[in-house]
Write a protein that holds these residues in place. Sequence first.
Motif, PDB file in Angstrom:
ATOM      1  N   THR A  41      86.975  -4.482  27.304  1.00 33.44           N
ATOM      2  CA  THR A  41      85.683  -4.546  26.638  1.00 33.44           C
ATOM      3  C   THR A  41      85.162  -5.963  26.736  1.00 33.44           C
ATOM      4  N   ASP A 517      87.318  -5.428  16.558  1.00 36.95           N
ATOM      5  CA  ASP A 517      87.470  -5.285  17.999  1.00 36.95           C
ATOM      6  C   ASP A 517      86.351  -4.396  18.482  1.00 36.95           C
ATOM      7  N   TRP A 519      83.221  -5.230  18.476  1.00 31.94           N
ATOM      8  CA  TRP A 519      81.914  -5.547  17.892  1.00 31.94           C
ATOM      9  C   TRP A 519      81.781  -7.051  17.783  1.00 31.94           C
ATOM     10  N   SER A 560      73.767  -8.220  18.472  1.00 33.78           N
ATOM     11  CA  SER A 560      74.970  -7.440  18.190  1.00 33.78           C
ATOM     12  C   SER A 560      75.393  -6.727  19.461  1.00 33.78           C
ATOM     13  N   HIS A 562      78.120  -3.966  20.749  1.00 30.26           N
ATOM     14  CA  HIS A 562      79.029  -2.989  20.195  1.00 30.26           C
ATOM     15  C   HIS A 562      79.612  -2.110  21.281  1.00 30.26           C
ATOM     16  N   LEU A 564      81.345   1.330  22.063  1.00 26.78           N
ATOM     17  CA  LEU A 564      81.523   2.643  21.469  1.00 26.78           C
ATOM     18  C   LEU A 564      82.576   3.398  22.275  1.00 26.78           C
ATOM     19  N   LEU A 570      76.445  -0.369  22.870  1.00 31.22           N
ATOM     20  CA  LEU A 570      75.151  -0.468  22.206  1.00 31.22           C
ATOM     21  C   LEU A 570      74.904  -1.937  21.868  1.00 31.22           C
ATOM     22  N   TRP A 572      71.868  -4.776  20.533  1.00 36.08           N
ATOM     23  CA  TRP A 572      70.500  -5.042  20.087  1.00 36.08           C
ATOM     24  C   TRP A 572      70.323  -6.524  19.789  1.00 36.08           C
TER      25      TRP A 572
ATOM     26  N   CYS B  33      76.630  -0.427  12.503  1.00 28.59           N
ATOM     27  CA  CYS B  33      77.696  -0.899  13.386  1.00 28.59           C
ATOM     28  C   CYS B  33      79.039  -0.844  12.665  1.00 28.59           C
ATOM     29  N   SER B  37      82.451   1.152  13.571  1.00 31.61           N
ATOM     30  CA  SER B  37      83.704   0.448  13.845  1.00 31.61           C
ATOM     31  C   SER B  37      84.877   1.065  13.125  1.00 31.61           C
ATOM     32  N   ALA B  40      88.214  -0.740  10.942  1.00 31.00           N
ATOM     33  CA  ALA B  40      88.854  -1.922  11.541  1.00 31.00           C
ATOM     34  C   ALA B  40      88.565  -3.189  10.754  1.00 31.00           C
ATOM     35  N   MET B  49      93.835  -4.367  15.314  1.00 27.42           N
ATOM     36  CA  MET B  49      94.327  -4.010  16.635  1.00 27.42           C
ATOM     37  C   MET B  49      94.089  -5.166  17.594  1.00 27.42           C
ATOM     38  N   ASN B  51      93.078  -7.245  20.752  1.00 30.83           N
ATOM     39  CA  ASN B  51      92.059  -6.828  21.706  1.00 30.83           C
ATOM     40  C   ASN B  51      92.674  -6.583  23.070  1.00 30.83           C
ATOM     41  N   LEU B  52      91.992  -5.769  23.822  1.00 31.96           N
ATOM     42  CA  LEU B  52      92.572  -5.206  25.028  1.00 31.96           C
ATOM     43  C   LEU B  52      92.824  -6.252  26.104  1.00 31.96           C
TER      44      LEU B  52
END
Lengths: 641, 204
Positions: A41, A517, A519, A560, A562, A564, A570, A572, B33, B37, B40, B49, B51-52
């Motif tokens: 991500t 994570d 966001w 922001s 995000h 998903l 997403l 904005w 948002c 989420s 979390a 968690m 992060n990847l």
Amino acid sequence: MTIWAPVAACLLAAGGPACAAPLQDDIAELSLEQLSDIVITSVSRQEERLGNASASIYIIGGNEIRRSGARTLPEALRLAPNLQVARVDARNYAITARGFNSLQSNKLLVLVDGRNLYTPLFSGVAWDIQDMLLEDVERIEVISGPGATIWGANAVNGVINVITRSAKDTQGGLLAGAFGKDDREGSVRYGGALPNGGHYRIYARYADADDAVRDTGSASSGYTRRQAGFRADWDRSRGGLTLSGDVYEGNLAQRGTGAAQISGANLVARFTRRLSDDSNVRLQVVLDHTERNQPNAIFERLDTVELEAQHSLRVATDSAMPHKVTWGATYRHSRDRITTGRTQVYLPNDLTMHWGGLFAQDEVALRDDLRFTAGIKVEHNHYTGAEVLPGLRLAWTPDSRQLVWGNLARTVRAPSRVDRDRYAPAQPLIIAGVPRYLSGGPAFESETARVVELGYRIQPTPRLSYSVTAFAARYGRLRTQEPNPDGPAYSGLAEYRNLAYGHTRGVEMWARWQPADGWRLDGGLVVQRVRTALRPESRDPTGGVDLIGADPSHYWQLRSSHDLPNDMQLDWTLRRVGALPRPAVPSYNELDLQWSWKATRNLELALVGQNLLHRSHPEFGAAPNRSVFERTAVLRLTYRF
Amino acid sequence: MTPLAIEPCRRTAPHNWPGWLSVLLVLALALLCLAMSGAAVGQTAAPAMPNLERSVKAAYLFKFLGYVDFLAPREGAESGSPLTVGVLGAEDVAAELSRITAGRTVNGRPIAVRSLREGEPVAGLQMLYAGTATDLPKVLRSAAQNGALGVADDENGLQHGAVINFRIVEDRVRFEVSLPAAERSNLKLSSRLLSVAWHVQKGN
């Protein structure tokens, strides 16, 4: 679908600890191939390491650009919290940092892969001819504040450095298109390997936009642009060679006449070599040709050759006070040919110009946590001779997560052809035997700026970082129009002189916070005061019209990003720009939104909504003839093969 | 794409959007948002968690150990002695690597993870991962001199002397390899590692 898909999908989902615990162990069981297939991500990317750059620098990552929905370079620059970006019409922008914004902003230096976009016509950037495949941009470094010690004259209020990805990182094919209410574009790019370890990519692009809307109808400002280019990189363990080039042409709509024709080509060769662990050199050659044929106004052909050499070395690395020395030379040669139009004439029509510079900078570690940098550049230009551009910086790192820095610099904006050689209108009105026009002033000197900055950056936790910069600057010899009733032959009623001064103060700050994570929130705010005044001896009949920058007292943005589930994102951005004083433009808030979805491994769809809060809003210029920008929607498709 | 898709809620949008409406809008978006989420945020009891990207890099580091022949004879290199990995300037990666290597072995040898500070000696390491370093060339040089596998995470990592360098390509973590640097470090890399590498640098 491979066996890791459910694993990664679960990891990607912003899920609870229920699926996380066993899976985190599973990641160590994956093979190398499976690891290299996991889509990470981008929100979690630490694009900004708390570097040791003691400057007000903001880095726009390539991913940020992709997630913002921006389709042109100026729109991508809105992502930098320390830049003022005002859209003027469909293709023109007024962009600056720290004030003095205008359609011909002349205190900002913009580079693309080291190629200077500067035009000696007005010492600024013609934003309406800059096109690029934003997919290939690695990052954009935006430095607000003076950068003259390294970059030379014109890096007065800031430096923007666009860095494209190495050809090594753009292998394979890409088809990208965007279809919106007001603009459309399509790009194709292909990258492959070259013999002897090199890589290349080639691309072609087409973009067009409709005329912008005015309160009184439509503003002829639409365009079509076609561009193609290439980049090749050869990496060696001790350096590398990069070759890149572009050709472009386009038509820019104009009110009342035929469209302006633009075209150009450039070629950049850059060679870097590590001479030893403590020393490396960089050589760069740029060739650039650009043409603009604007009926009734100007037909300009500009050819430029630019050479740059830089040598960096570490001295006394094992002593208590190691030094890092950078020195080099720059040389630029331009030939500018302007055919007289009806509205303005440039004398001489055909002018050959030279700029030559030498610079040196020494960074010394006074202590483990204290670095002092002193630099100077001496740059010669054909209008005013040698200009001296010194700078001092001090950086203190109390620990690895914090940086406090200060900076003192003197910089100049050298005269442009507008300041010295322009006469407008070309056929002046003669009143009582005296031709009335505005001319470039033979006595016009460089504008100067003395700047002091203080900055602080901290990353208290891995998920939070912020930066604050306070700046104050004194500007001298700013441009005014002075009456000149009894000058030498062919001097007009008014000419450009340097009889104004100004001072600016302000604070720039931005922060990045990752509350979860997947966001990320980015916020930025600039509060500034820009004041200019005429000197007592000035008789400027316009009251200093050139001094008026369209500068808001504040502007801020909140973004922001995000992630998903199911490979959707997403994003904005909410931004506010304060009111502009003269010409008066009301303050505005706007919201842009992008929803994107990786439908398959190769295909990505994105839906972009821009200016969602209002039916339309202006950003620059005097009512009622200024353009307004409407709520709009765009569909973007990206296919990789 | 028709503009109908985004018809305004109000036929006449107010020209001046009041400040409090912006605040409300931000709050609403933030709440949205937050809702997306899941839980979390605010979980202080259970750690968030990881992060990847960090996990993937740590997993790679663990995997690399199995594809390198540490040719340099060193004391205590007999089977069973731990493989020591130094991590510089990336405590989160160090923590993640410690977690995934706990209880695992490579070629019968356990793995020890050491979090290093800049300037600490790198002797006795089999692998050094320099996440961030103010003087990367120097760090990698001392790793090579000690026969440790130098891994960097920098745009010009290979030019600075790393044997392996992480790159983010098309939203994936990939790695490039320098054979001359491996030779200088007296390390032999398996062909399987090279076949997966994003890019392999051969010769000068």
